[in-house]
Enzyme design. Structure first.
Site, short mmCIF file in Angstrom:
data_model
loop_
_atom_site.label_atom_id
_atom_site.label_comp_id
_atom_site.label_asym_id
_atom_site.label_seq_id
_atom_site.Cartn_x
_atom_site.Cartn_y
_atom_site.Cartn_z
N TYR A 286 0.86 -1.18 0.00
CA TYR A 286 0.00 0.00 0.00
C TYR A 286 0.89 1.23 0.00
CZ TYR A 286 -3.48 3.43 1.61
OH TYR A 286 -4.30 4.52 1.73
N ASP B 293 9.38 2.73 -0.59
CA ASP B 293 8.37 3.41 0.21
C ASP B 293 8.60 3.02 1.66
OD1 ASP B 293 4.69 3.46 0.28
OD2 ASP B 293 6.23 4.25 1.64
N LYS C 106 4.94 9.42 8.52
CA LYS C 106 4.73 8.93 9.89
C LYS C 106 5.79 9.45 10.86
CE LYS C 106 2.40 4.86 8.01
NZ LYS C 106 1.03 4.81 8.50
#
Ligand code: KE4
Length: 438
Positions: free
Chosen positions: A151, A246, A274
């Site tokens: 994702y 990623d 994050k």
């Protein structure tokens, strides 16, 4: 309900959830928070401090969601909160450069050596979307390769066979994404070395980039097979494609320098999020200088953002990363998470429940599966009824886990040995509940 569980009260959260659903789709601003996959009412959180969160009914939990990764130090970490307060007193946004942006960018380039230059954006989705555009601009090619179950946020061209919330809700290919948006996205299974070799043999010279979570966390935590990442990297180099890591989730979590440091692989572009924002909306993409010079205004590849590099977010990120580096937090979390993973495996075995516990740095996932979990197919084959029973039993006992088999759990520097002990004890009961579903 197994013995020893206290029945939490959710009266206020139930009414808050009902009202929220009148004004916000599904009552939440990100689907996985809805508990749709596990059932029940999501507790509405009132506050967090350290490793704990408290909901509006007064129930307290040890938190292993930690906002899905950002809170490496834990909730309301003093230095982060003070830094944000101080920054806010000087204003919240200027639409003009500030030295704080340069300071955080320098910190990141000193930790993640593949990132010679950094551009800040506001979400992981923006970071990966921009990284794709940059790779296409730099290589003048169109094809992008992603892996099933990974994702990278919700932008059209990567919302294909996606993990995380898309997988949780069973909509890995969302309606509303036109065929044209995904026509240049090729999806292959993760950990299947022949699939990636065949793809490059047939189309390698047309591929702009491979984008991957090097250690996927959005199918639950799945680890690359020995040599897999090295082979993918070698193929991108051979065919002139870029490798985009990623590391929005794995950055500062699998190790300080992310999974690229752990596996000693230098990607061409890295996406972070994050952890670099200490809980405020910050993400970034970056890489070799010659690639990043393509980004406007240095180069022709356009990307922009009103609140990119926001002063409060920069202050939070600087404070958080300073503490993570100076406190050697990643190393400390490595051992605490390893102990927890081992104890959970022991508790499951004692309850006669077949699980696979995957752990990397301060991340872990308990897969309810007898077979190895190496990709999306094997993750999706896990016993989700057993997971749901485990999840709700843990919640009832004051342990707050991500409400999906396809998510990763996180520890923070605020988690204590007493938290670990309580979590393991709760798991002994929770696995008994799970066993009833197997
Ligand atoms: P955001 O756009 O949600 O900030 O980041 C997207 C993203 C990109 N790359 C990776 C590896 C990610 O894990 C994410 C977002 N992660 C999910 C949790 N699995 C966010 C939680 C949610 O969607 O509410």
């Amino acid at each position: 309900m197994a013995r020893g569980e206290i029945k939490m009260k959710y009266v206020k959260s139930q009414s808050a959830f009902k009202e929220a659903q009148d004004h916000i789709p599904g009552g939440v601003n990100s689907p996985v928070r809805s508990f749709k996959n596990v059932g029940g009412t999501p507790p509405f959180i009132k506050s967090g401090k350290g490793s704990k969160i408290t909901d509006i009914d007064g129930n307290s939990y040890i938190d292993y969601v930690l906002s899905y990764g950002p809170l490496i130090l834990g909730h309301a970490a003093g230095n982060v909160t003070n830094a944000v307060k101080k920054a806010a007193e000087n204003g919240t946004s200027f639409g003009a450069p500030t030295v704080a942006e340069t300071k955080l960018a320098k910190m990141i380039t000193e930790i993640v050596h593949s990132m010679e230059m950094v551009r800040f954006v506001n979400s992981g989705t923006e970071a990966t979307m921009s990284a794709l555009r940059l790779a296409r601009a730099f290589t003048r090619r169109d094809l992008i390769v992603k892996f099933t179950g990974c994702y990278h946020g919700h932008h059209d061209s990567l919302l294909v066979k996606a993990g995380s919330g898309a997988a949780t809700l069973g909509i890995p290919d969302s309606p509303g994404v036109p065929r044209s948006a995904t026509a240049t996205t090729i999806t292959i299974p993760f950990n299947d070395i022949n699939a990636v070799k065949t793809l490059f043999k047939n189309q390698g010279w047309k591929i702009a980039a491979v984008i991957m979570e090097p250690t996927p966390g959005n199918m639950g935590l799945v680890l690359p097979k020995d040599g897999y990442l090295e082979t993918v990297h070698a193929l991108t180099e051979k065919y002139g494609a870029l490798l985009i890591f990623d590391e929005v989730m794995s950055g500062f979590r699998s190790s300080l320098g992310g999974s690229q440091e752990l596996y000693a692989i230098t990607p061409d572009i890295t996406c972070l999020g994050k952890g670099i924002g200490g809980g405020l909306p910050v993400a970034a993409y970056g890489g070799r200088g010659e690639i990043m010079e393509m980004v406007a205004p240095s180069g022709p590849m356009y990307q922009a953002g009103t609140l990119s590099g926001n002063p409060l977010a920069m202050a939070a990120g600087i404070a958080a990363l300073t503490k993570v580096v100076q406190g050697n937090v990643c190393a400390k979390l490595e051992s605490m998470t390893a102990i927890l993973a081992w104890e959970l495996e022991k508790a499951a075995k004692k309850a006669g429940v077949p699980v696979k516990v995957h752990r990397l740095g301060s991340m872990f996932t308990v897969f309810f599966s007898e077979k190895p979990v190496t990709d999306w197919e094997s993750a999706a084959a896990c016993n989700q009824d057993a997971f749901r029973a485990y999840f709700h039993s843990m919640l009832e006992q004051g342990i707050y886990l991500p409400p999906s088999q396809f998510e990763t759990n996180f520890l923070s520097a605020s988690h204590t040995p007493a938290d670990i002990k309580k979590t393991v004890k709760a798991a002994e009961t929770a696995f008994k509940n799970a066993a009833l579903q197997m």
